[in-house]
Design a protein around this motif. Structure first.
Motif, PDB file in Angstrom:
ATOM      1  N   GLY A 127       9.982   8.293  15.148  1.00  0.00           N
ATOM      2  CA  GLY A 127       9.362   8.435  13.847  1.00  0.00           C
ATOM      3  C   GLY A 127       7.982   7.809  13.813  1.00  0.00           C
ATOM      4  N   SER A 128       7.403   7.757  12.641  1.00  0.00           N
ATOM      5  CA  SER A 128       6.119   7.092  12.459  1.00  0.00           C
ATOM      6  C   SER A 128       6.124   6.377  11.117  1.00  0.00           C
ATOM      7  CB  SER A 128       4.959   8.092  12.529  1.00  0.00           C
ATOM      8  OG  SER A 128       5.038   9.027  11.469  1.00  0.00           O
ATOM      9  N   VAL A 129       5.232   5.400  10.975  1.00  0.00           N
ATOM     10  CA  VAL A 129       5.137   4.609   9.749  1.00  0.00           C
ATOM     11  C   VAL A 129       3.685   4.541   9.304  1.00  0.00           C
ATOM     12  CG1 VAL A 129       5.569   2.377   8.650  1.00  0.00           C
ATOM     13  CG2 VAL A 129       7.136   3.208  10.435  1.00  0.00           C
ATOM     14  N   ASP A 130       3.434   4.922   8.060  1.00  0.00           N
ATOM     15  CA  ASP A 130       2.120   4.767   7.435  1.00  0.00           C
ATOM     16  C   ASP A 130       2.254   3.741   6.313  1.00  0.00           C
ATOM     17  OD1 ASP A 130       1.293   6.776   9.097  1.00  0.00           O
ATOM     18  OD2 ASP A 130       1.055   8.284   7.527  1.00  0.00           O
ATOM     19  N   TRP A 131       1.526   2.641   6.437  1.00  0.00           N
ATOM     20  CA  TRP A 131       1.650   1.550   5.469  1.00  0.00           C
ATOM     21  C   TRP A 131       0.374   1.468   4.644  1.00  0.00           C
ATOM     22  CZ3 TRP A 131       6.237  -1.375   5.864  1.00  0.00           C
ATOM     23  CH2 TRP A 131       6.380  -2.373   4.879  1.00  0.00           C
ATOM     24  N   HIS A 132       0.513   1.547   3.331  1.00  0.00           N
ATOM     25  CA  HIS A 132      -0.636   1.508   2.437  1.00  0.00           C
ATOM     26  C   HIS A 132      -0.533   0.279   1.531  1.00  0.00           C
ATOM     27  CE1 HIS A 132      -1.701   5.732   3.400  1.00  0.00           C
ATOM     28  NE2 HIS A 132      -0.386   5.893   3.478  1.00  0.00           N
ATOM     29  N   CYS A 133      -1.429  -0.682   1.716  1.00  0.00           N
ATOM     30  CA  CYS A 133      -1.521  -1.823   0.808  1.00  0.00           C
ATOM     31  C   CYS A 133      -2.441  -1.437  -0.331  1.00  0.00           C
ATOM     32  CB  CYS A 133      -2.050  -3.047   1.552  1.00  0.00           C
ATOM     33  SG  CYS A 133      -0.908  -3.655   2.816  1.00  0.00           S
ATOM     34  N   ARG A 134      -1.940  -1.493  -1.555  1.00  0.00           N
ATOM     35  CA  ARG A 134      -2.662  -0.926  -2.690  1.00  0.00           C
ATOM     36  C   ARG A 134      -2.883  -1.953  -3.792  1.00  0.00           C
ATOM     37  NH1 ARG A 134      -0.605   3.303  -5.584  1.00  0.00           N
ATOM     38  NH2 ARG A 134      -2.705   4.223  -5.623  1.00  0.00           N
ATOM     39  N   ASN A 135      -4.089  -2.017  -4.286  1.00  0.00           N
ATOM     40  CA  ASN A 135      -4.431  -2.840  -5.432  1.00  0.00           C
ATOM     41  C   ASN A 135      -4.422  -1.985  -6.692  1.00  0.00           C
ATOM     42  OD1 ASN A 135      -4.936  -5.168  -3.834  1.00  0.00           O
ATOM     43  ND2 ASN A 135      -6.952  -4.343  -3.301  1.00  0.00           N
ATOM     44  N   GLY A 136      -4.398  -2.657  -7.827  1.00  0.00           N
ATOM     45  CA  GLY A 136      -4.466  -1.931  -9.087  1.00  0.00           C
ATOM     46  C   GLY A 136      -3.132  -1.340  -9.470  1.00  0.00           C
ATOM     47  N   ARG A 137      -2.331  -2.071 -10.209  1.00  0.00           N
ATOM     48  CA  ARG A 137      -0.987  -1.612 -10.563  1.00  0.00           C
ATOM     49  C   ARG A 137      -0.991  -0.759 -11.820  1.00  0.00           C
ATOM     50  NH1 ARG A 137       2.342  -7.299  -9.552  1.00  0.00           N
ATOM     51  NH2 ARG A 137       1.739  -7.546  -7.347  1.00  0.00           N
ATOM     52  N   HIS A 138      -0.354   0.402 -11.713  1.00  0.00           N
ATOM     53  CA  HIS A 138      -0.221   1.318 -12.844  1.00  0.00           C
ATOM     54  C   HIS A 138       1.235   1.725 -13.064  1.00  0.00           C
ATOM     55  CE1 HIS A 138      -4.582   1.703 -12.975  1.00  0.00           C
ATOM     56  NE2 HIS A 138      -4.567   1.910 -11.674  1.00  0.00           N
ATOM     57  N   GLY A 139       2.168   1.121 -12.325  1.00  0.00           N
ATOM     58  CA  GLY A 139       3.576   1.446 -12.476  1.00  0.00           C
ATOM     59  C   GLY A 139       4.103   2.312 -11.352  1.00  0.00           C
ATOM     60  N   VAL A 140       5.419   2.467 -11.302  1.00  0.00           N
ATOM     61  CA  VAL A 140       6.049   3.127 -10.169  1.00  0.00           C
ATOM     62  C   VAL A 140       5.786   4.630 -10.143  1.00  0.00           C
ATOM     63  CG1 VAL A 140       8.288   3.496 -11.315  1.00  0.00           C
ATOM     64  CG2 VAL A 140       8.182   3.237  -8.810  1.00  0.00           C
ATOM     65  N   ALA A 141       5.591   5.256 -11.297  1.00  0.00           N
ATOM     66  CA  ALA A 141       5.288   6.699 -11.285  1.00  0.00           C
ATOM     67  C   ALA A 141       3.959   6.956 -10.576  1.00  0.00           C
ATOM     68  CB  ALA A 141       5.254   7.255 -12.707  1.00  0.00           C
ATOM     69  N   GLU A 142       2.978   6.087 -10.790  1.00  0.00           N
ATOM     70  CA  GLU A 142       1.714   6.233 -10.078  1.00  0.00           C
ATOM     71  C   GLU A 142       1.902   6.008  -8.587  1.00  0.00           C
ATOM     72  OE1 GLU A 142      -1.945   5.128  -8.075  1.00  0.00           O
ATOM     73  OE2 GLU A 142      -0.269   3.758  -8.470  1.00  0.00           O
ATOM     74  N   GLN A 143       2.749   5.054  -8.221  1.00  0.00           N
ATOM     75  CA  GLN A 143       3.050   4.817  -6.806  1.00  0.00           C
ATOM     76  C   GLN A 143       3.683   6.065  -6.187  1.00  0.00           C
ATOM     77  OE1 GLN A 143       1.796   2.236  -5.021  1.00  0.00           O
ATOM     78  NE2 GLN A 143       3.508   0.776  -4.910  1.00  0.00           N
ATOM     79  N   ARG A 144       4.601   6.669  -6.890  1.00  0.00           N
ATOM     80  CA  ARG A 144       5.251   7.878  -6.366  1.00  0.00           C
ATOM     81  C   ARG A 144       4.243   9.031  -6.282  1.00  0.00           C
ATOM     82  NH1 ARG A 144      10.542   6.345  -6.166  1.00  0.00           N
ATOM     83  NH2 ARG A 144      11.464   5.242  -7.943  1.00  0.00           N
TER      84      ARG A 144
END
Length: 276
Positions: free
Chosen positions: A62-79
């Motif tokens: 498999g492979s893994v893409d890791w995204h460290c993200r600033n600016g929280r807008h809630g889980v729907a935005e994350q999805r």
């Protein structure tokens, strides 16, 4: 391109995330790409256990893409962010506190391919409720034929199907099944671990509605699944083969109010996608 993209949003749950990744690393279906959207104060991939599990996923193909993200807008935005990074035809939306037995992803994929539905889920049991048997909440409506579209209105009698998805009800309900039997059943919604047809999810807008919600919200998967149920149908599998880490929720008290529930958007979404 991987057969399945696994989309995991996470926020300050390093131990639970490690449990989740351990289940992912052990899957019999190994043609996967794992995409993590990490908004933790300390990026979880820095933990030795997490780094090891990512290497194991990669060592198994498999492979893994890791995204460290600033600016929280809630889980729907994350999805929404994760879905926009995805390229596989099938995407597993997996919460960061769910352990899957090794056969689960392959079974979800087989079921989705066979049924051509919008989604198929595997709801996690809470093992702290193992001795809390609730027969009145274990009613299961199995699909005996092909999965078909359904209209499941919130607060209707069909909405009571969701009672199965509490405590350890799925685990107790599965005990009556013959050994090595997996059945599809009818749902109102099934969160935490659900495999979607990406094109069908995109056809109802995915999670692009996140801007219409406060940061502290809930119900985003319930909303999209309601739309998918109406157009293509959906189901879940029993036994589920999944287990909840039972960590405290990241949704604060404001997120539990009706105004913060994504289901309030259902009427306008039905109009937009002509699903009445």
């Amino acid at each position: 391109m991987a057969l399945v993209d696994i989309l995991i949003p996470t926020l300050d749950r390093p131990q639970e995330l490690a449990v989740t990744l351990a289940g992912v690393a052990a899957q019999s279906l190994t043609d996967i790409r794992v995409l993590v959207a990490d908004q933790s104060e300390t990026p979880a991939r820095a933990a030795p256990a997490t780094a090891t599990l990512c290497r194991l996923i990669e060592a198994r193909g498999g492979s893994v893409d890791w995204h460290c993200r600033n600016g929280r807008h809630g889980v729907a935005e994350q999805r929404d962010f994760l879905l926009r990074q995805a390229s596989a035809a099938r995407v597993l939306l997996l919460d960061d506190d769910v352990f899957m037995e090794p056969w689960v992803l392959a079974e979800l994929h087989r079921t989705l391919e066979q049924e051509r539905a919008g989604f198929v889920g595997a709801f996690p049991a809470g093992l702290s409720y193992l001795d809390d048997v609730r027969p009145e909440d274990q009613r299961v409506e199995f699909w005996d034929g092909p999965v078909r579209p359904e209209v499941v209105e919130p607060e209707s009698p069909l909405w009571e199907r969701a009672r199965l998805h509490a405590a350890a009800n799925v685990l107790h309900a599965a005990r009556d099944l013959p050994t090595e039997t997996v059945r599809r059943y009818k749902v109102a919604w099934v969160g935490a671990c659900a495999l979607y047809d990406r094109a069908k999810l995109a056809a109802v807008g995915g999670f692009s509605f996140w801007r219409q919600l406060p940061e502290d919200h809930a119900g985003e998967e319930v909303l999209v699944q309601n739309l998918l149920l109406r157009r293509w149908g959906g189901c879940a599998i029993l036994p589920s083969g999944t287990y909840h880490a039972e960590a405290p929720t990241n949704i604060g008290e404001p997120g539990r109010s009706p105004a913060a529930n994504a289901l309030r958007l259902l009427p306008r979404m039905l109009e937009r996608y002509a699903l009445h």
